[in-house]
Write an enzyme that holds these catalytic residues in place. Structure first.
Site, PDB file in Angstrom:
ATOM      1  N   ARG A  61    -107.239  -7.024  76.906  1.00  0.00           N
ATOM      2  CA  ARG A  61    -107.271  -8.428  76.476  1.00  0.00           C
ATOM      3  C   ARG A  61    -108.698  -8.887  76.141  1.00  0.00           C
ATOM      4  NH1 ARG A  61    -103.090 -11.269  76.849  1.00  0.00           N
ATOM      5  NH2 ARG A  61    -102.213  -9.996  78.509  1.00  0.00           N
ATOM      6  N   THR A 104     -99.869 -26.260  71.072  1.00  0.00           N
ATOM      7  CA  THR A 104     -98.612 -27.002  71.227  1.00  0.00           C
ATOM      8  C   THR A 104     -97.634 -26.111  71.961  1.00  0.00           C
ATOM      9  OG1 THR A 104     -96.778 -28.120  70.111  1.00  0.00           O
ATOM     10  CG2 THR A 104     -97.839 -26.348  68.889  1.00  0.00           C
ATOM     11  N   HIS A 105     -96.953 -26.717  72.924  1.00  0.00           N
ATOM     12  CA  HIS A 105     -96.062 -25.929  73.785  1.00  0.00           C
ATOM     13  C   HIS A 105     -94.692 -26.606  73.833  1.00  0.00           C
ATOM     14  CE1 HIS A 105     -95.008 -23.202  77.021  1.00  0.00           C
ATOM     15  NE2 HIS A 105     -94.472 -24.229  77.647  1.00  0.00           N
ATOM     16  N   GLY A 139    -106.386 -20.747  81.683  1.00  0.00           N
ATOM     17  CA  GLY A 139    -105.085 -20.770  82.366  1.00  0.00           C
ATOM     18  C   GLY A 139    -104.003 -21.066  81.336  1.00  0.00           C
TER      19      GLY A 139
END
Ligand code: GRF
Length: 191
Positions: A61, A104-105, A139
């Protein structure tokens, strides 16, 4: 002028909504071949494909994030908008754009973080979910919330029908919030 870069991986309908709201996009970065590439290319926006070659334990990552950060650096961007980007990014990207990455979630955060937000809302038995625009931080699906809208869950909803109803709202809320955020950033010192 505040320069915006968009990160996408999917069908690119959120990207389309950003463009439909006349928001100028300097570059679209994708982690895989996807429809978002065509959406960008159709309107002559540069596309950068930073291929994610592994989805398993071998995925590095940090190294991948450094590649993305280097690509973004080429465009001297001020703000990044994630629009359905399928890779969780690491520190090097967030360090480069502190407090300037938006996401946006498809849920009312802090409820239902993660990849299965729509499914989780459906399975919860709730009759209401929604979407959240927030400043992205290390996070996942955390960070200051900028805007939220509620969306009803109907008894006969499938994950697909509910997600589509949420996305209809995201396609209005996200561009509007990006515009407001960019106006605010234009009054701040450059990064
Ligand atoms: C949106 O629901 C967004 O909240 C989520 O991924 C979806 C992207 O949709 N992170 P699309 O690929 O732009 O149609």
């Amino acid at each position: 002028m505040v320069k915006l870069g968009v990160l996408a991986s999917g069908t690119g309908t959120i990207l389309e909504s950003i463009l439909e709201h006349s928001i100028e996009v300097a570059v679209v970065v994708v982690d895989r071949p996807c429809r978002a590439v065509k959406v960008a290319m159709d309107v002559d926006i540069p596309v950068e494909l930073v291929v994610r070659d592994s989805f398993g334990d071998s995925f590095d990552r940090e190294k991948y994030s450094e590649l993305v950060a280097a690509v973004l650096a080429k465009y001297q961007l001020d703000v990044i908008a994630m629009a359905g980007y399928g890779t969780v990014l690491g520190k090097s990207v967030f360090d480069k754009f502190p407090g300037r990455i938006l996401n946006t979630h498809p849920s009312l955060l802090p409820k239902f973080k993660g990849w299965h937000a729509v499914r989780d809302a459906l399975e919860s038995g709730d009759d209401l979910t929604g979407c959240t625009v927030h400043v992205a931080t290390l996070g996942v699906d955390e960070g200051p919330i900028l805007a939220q809208r509620e969306v009803p869950i109907f008894p006969d909803d499938s994950e697909k029908s509910l997600h589509e109803r949420i996305k209809e709202v995201e396609r209005e809320l996200y561009p509007a919030t990006i515009v407001e955020f960019m106006e605010k950033i234009s009054q701040e010192a450059p990064i």
